[in-house]
Design a protein around this motif. Structure first.
Motif, PDB file in Angstrom:
ATOM      1  N   ARG A  68      98.322  67.211  82.809  1.00 16.42           N
ATOM      2  CA  ARG A  68      99.010  67.480  81.544  1.00 16.42           C
ATOM      3  C   ARG A  68      99.013  68.978  81.244  1.00 16.42           C
ATOM      4  O   ARG A  68     100.031  69.542  80.831  1.00 16.42           O
ATOM      5  N   VAL A  69      97.867  69.619  81.459  1.00 14.75           N
ATOM      6  CA  VAL A  69      97.776  71.063  81.208  1.00 14.75           C
ATOM      7  C   VAL A  69      98.701  71.829  82.151  1.00 14.75           C
ATOM      8  O   VAL A  69      99.461  72.714  81.729  1.00 14.75           O
ATOM      9  N   ALA A  70      98.663  71.504  83.435  1.00 13.82           N
ATOM     10  CA  ALA A  70      99.484  72.212  84.419  1.00 13.82           C
ATOM     11  C   ALA A  70     100.970  72.029  84.148  1.00 13.82           C
ATOM     12  O   ALA A  70     101.758  72.980  84.240  1.00 13.82           O
ATOM     13  N   ALA A  71     101.366  70.807  83.814  1.00 16.73           N
ATOM     14  CA  ALA A  71     102.786  70.528  83.569  1.00 16.73           C
ATOM     15  C   ALA A  71     103.312  71.335  82.384  1.00 16.73           C
ATOM     16  O   ALA A  71     104.472  71.768  82.381  1.00 16.73           O
ATOM     17  N   ALA A  82      91.834  73.855  85.107  1.00 13.13           N
ATOM     18  CA  ALA A  82      90.600  73.062  85.141  1.00 13.13           C
ATOM     19  C   ALA A  82      89.775  73.302  83.886  1.00 13.13           C
ATOM     20  O   ALA A  82      89.273  72.363  83.257  1.00 13.13           O
ATOM     21  N   ALA A  83      89.636  74.560  83.502  1.00 16.10           N
ATOM     22  CA  ALA A  83      88.830  74.892  82.327  1.00 16.10           C
ATOM     23  C   ALA A  83      89.447  74.339  81.056  1.00 16.10           C
ATOM     24  O   ALA A  83      88.739  73.842  80.163  1.00 16.10           O
ATOM     25  N   GLN A  84      90.764  74.387  80.946  1.00 18.34           N
ATOM     26  CA  GLN A  84      91.437  73.911  79.730  1.00 18.34           C
ATOM     27  C   GLN A  84      91.403  72.394  79.610  1.00 18.34           C
ATOM     28  O   GLN A  84      91.604  71.855  78.516  1.00 18.34           O
ATOM     29  N   SER A  85      91.146  71.695  80.699  1.00 17.30           N
ATOM     30  CA  SER A  85      91.204  70.225  80.690  1.00 17.30           C
ATOM     31  C   SER A  85      89.839  69.564  80.825  1.00 17.30           C
ATOM     32  O   SER A  85      89.751  68.359  81.041  1.00 17.30           O
ATOM     33  N   GLY A  86      88.765  70.344  80.719  1.00 22.32           N
ATOM     34  CA  GLY A  86      87.429  69.768  80.832  1.00 22.32           C
ATOM     35  C   GLY A  86      86.990  69.505  82.249  1.00 22.32           C
ATOM     36  O   GLY A  86      86.077  68.714  82.481  1.00 22.32           O
ATOM     37  N   THR A  94      95.027  61.239 102.896  1.00 19.70           N
ATOM     38  CA  THR A  94      96.175  61.028 102.020  1.00 19.70           C
ATOM     39  C   THR A  94      95.813  61.563 100.641  1.00 19.70           C
ATOM     40  O   THR A  94      94.868  61.068 100.015  1.00 19.70           O
ATOM     41  N   PRO A  95      96.509  62.585 100.166  1.00 17.76           N
ATOM     42  CA  PRO A  95      96.120  63.207  98.896  1.00 17.76           C
ATOM     43  C   PRO A  95      96.326  62.289  97.700  1.00 17.76           C
ATOM     44  O   PRO A  95      97.084  61.313  97.745  1.00 17.76           O
ATOM     45  N   ARG A  96      95.647  62.653  96.606  1.00 16.48           N
ATOM     46  CA  ARG A  96      95.721  61.907  95.353  1.00 16.48           C
ATOM     47  C   ARG A  96      96.118  62.853  94.229  1.00 16.48           C
ATOM     48  O   ARG A  96      95.897  64.053  94.314  1.00 16.48           O
ATOM     49  N   ALA A  97      96.656  62.292  93.174  1.00 15.57           N
ATOM     50  CA  ALA A  97      96.996  63.098  92.005  1.00 15.57           C
ATOM     51  C   ALA A  97      95.747  63.813  91.502  1.00 15.57           C
ATOM     52  O   ALA A  97      94.687  63.217  91.367  1.00 15.57           O
ATOM     53  N   GLY A  98      95.879  65.104  91.241  1.00 17.53           N
ATOM     54  CA  GLY A  98      94.755  65.909  90.779  1.00 17.53           C
ATOM     55  C   GLY A  98      94.034  66.648  91.880  1.00 17.53           C
ATOM     56  O   GLY A  98      93.199  67.515  91.601  1.00 17.53           O
ATOM     57  N   HIS A 111      97.545  80.124  99.909  1.00 14.40           N
ATOM     58  CA  HIS A 111      98.140  79.699  98.639  1.00 14.40           C
ATOM     59  C   HIS A 111      97.501  78.375  98.236  1.00 14.40           C
ATOM     60  O   HIS A 111      96.828  77.717  99.046  1.00 14.40           O
ATOM     61  N   VAL A 112      97.714  77.972  96.971  1.00 13.09           N
ATOM     62  CA  VAL A 112      97.068  76.765  96.464  1.00 13.09           C
ATOM     63  C   VAL A 112      97.913  76.151  95.354  1.00 13.09           C
ATOM     64  O   VAL A 112      98.689  76.843  94.686  1.00 13.09           O
ATOM     65  N   GLY A 113      97.774  74.846  95.165  1.00 10.09           N
ATOM     66  CA  GLY A 113      98.478  74.153  94.089  1.00 10.09           C
ATOM     67  C   GLY A 113      97.711  72.907  93.677  1.00 10.09           C
ATOM     68  O   GLY A 113      96.677  72.570  94.262  1.00 10.09           O
ATOM     69  N   ILE A 114      98.219  72.220  92.676  1.00 11.83           N
ATOM     70  CA  ILE A 114      97.643  70.955  92.209  1.00 11.83           C
ATOM     71  C   ILE A 114      98.588  69.828  92.605  1.00 11.83           C
ATOM     72  O   ILE A 114      99.799  69.920  92.385  1.00 11.83           O
ATOM     73  N   VAL A 115      98.062  68.773  93.179  1.00  8.59           N
ATOM     74  CA  VAL A 115      98.885  67.617  93.532  1.00  8.59           C
ATOM     75  C   VAL A 115      99.225  66.846  92.268  1.00  8.59           C
ATOM     76  O   VAL A 115      98.338  66.398  91.536  1.00  8.59           O
ATOM     77  N   GLU A 116     100.526  66.699  92.003  1.00  7.53           N
ATOM     78  CA  GLU A 116     100.967  65.927  90.846  1.00  7.53           C
ATOM     79  C   GLU A 116     101.144  64.455  91.198  1.00  7.53           C
ATOM     80  O   GLU A 116     100.767  63.571  90.423  1.00  7.53           O
ATOM     81  N   LYS A 117     101.701  64.190  92.375  1.00  8.41           N
ATOM     82  CA  LYS A 117     101.860  62.809  92.816  1.00  8.41           C
ATOM     83  C   LYS A 117     102.178  62.798  94.301  1.00  8.41           C
ATOM     84  O   LYS A 117     102.527  63.828  94.893  1.00  8.41           O
ATOM     85  N   VAL A 118     102.063  61.618  94.893  1.00  7.63           N
ATOM     86  CA  VAL A 118     102.448  61.392  96.291  1.00  7.63           C
ATOM     87  C   VAL A 118     103.412  60.217  96.298  1.00  7.63           C
ATOM     88  O   VAL A 118     103.095  59.147  95.762  1.00  7.63           O
ATOM     89  N   GLU A 119     104.581  60.432  96.892  1.00  3.11           N
ATOM     90  CA  GLU A 119     105.614  59.401  96.788  1.00  3.11           C
ATOM     91  C   GLU A 119     106.592  59.510  97.952  1.00  3.11           C
ATOM     92  O   GLU A 119     107.065  60.613  98.275  1.00  3.11           O
TER      93      GLU A 119
END
Length: 246
Positions: free
Chosen positions: A9-12, A63-67, A98-102, A118-126
């Motif tokens: 939610r924070v990243a989006a 991460a810090a903003q979302s606990g 297989t990655p997971r959300a988050g 480089h780096v990112g956050i996985v939002e979903k796998v589909e």
């Protein structure tokens, strides 16, 4: 410990943020846009300006903003972030996972191999793709390691530049009940005013009721009947999922 849904939610909410030309307008998404790596994420981290590549600072900020600060490293270095997960047994190479959300996805680049680019956050796998939210990138296809903004991206799961994934130890989130489960609960409530044993309880409640019986918190009448109303049983489960019973 936070949840994957929280960091997502924070990243989006940050998608569309543009880095700044100078140390001004850092909190605005689009004001003072430029290409000098000035960001509110760098301000928070303590490293800002032309050489402050901020893709992992963005992850750490989310991460810090979302606990989730305790389960995702606070770093500006992709190598340090990857190693942090590996030291805790929570890093997985692409081909074996297989990655997971988050999850935190680490990319290799020509200049920085082995997950350091480089780096990112996985939002979903589909449908064979991993969808991400990344900082210091752009909407162009492929890995963009210094692109100047926060954007959503997608890659095939076998994309060669994906080196691997850090898997934060999020708090477990209870899945939503299916429509069939909800109907079953309603029908069970109609059939009986009380539940007298663990076996009579719906499947979603049995682990909680069994735990409370074993701990002695729930004791039946002289015949061993628990005499649980549906509302009491539901409240006990809610409290258990909030970790109030240990």
């Amino acid at each position: 410990m936070g949840k994957a849904s929280g960091i997502l939610r924070v990243a989006a909410a940050e998608v569309g943020y543009l880095e700044k030309a100078s140390n001004a307008g850092l909190d605005s998404k689009t004001a003072n846009a430029g290409s000098n790596n000035w960001t509110k994420y760098g301000k928070w981290y303590g490293l800002n300006g032309p050489e402050a590549y901020w893709c992992h600072m963005f992850i750490s900020w989310c991460a810090a903003q979302s606990g989730n600060a305790g389960i995702i490293p606070r770093t500006a270095s992709c190598y340090n972030g990857k190693d942090w997960f590996a030291e805790r047994g929570r890093f997985h190479l692409r081909a074996a996972y297989t990655p997971r959300a988050g999850d935190v996805v680490y990319f290799s680049t020509r200049q920085y191999p082995n997950g350091g680019g480089h780096v990112g956050i996985v939002e979903k796998v589909e449908n064979g793709y991993v969808y991400t939210i990344e900082g210091n990138t752009s909407g162009a296809s492929g890995v963009v390691a210094n692109g100047g903004g926060v954007a959503r991206k997608s890659y095939p799961l076998g994309y060669p530049s994906i080196y691997g994934y850090g898997n934060p130890k999020y708090e477990q989130e209870e899945p939503d009940m299916t429509e069939a489960q909800v109907k079953q609960i309603i029908e069970k409530t109609k059939e009986a005013e009380q539940y007298n044993s663990v076996e009579e309880c719906p499947a979603w409640a049995r682990p909680t009721i069994e735990k409370l019986v074993q701990k002695g918190y729930l004791q039946g009448d002289e015949d061993g009947n628990l005499e649980l109303s549906f509302d009491l049983m539901r409240n006990l489960v809610i409290n258990d999922r909030a970790h109030l019973y240990g």
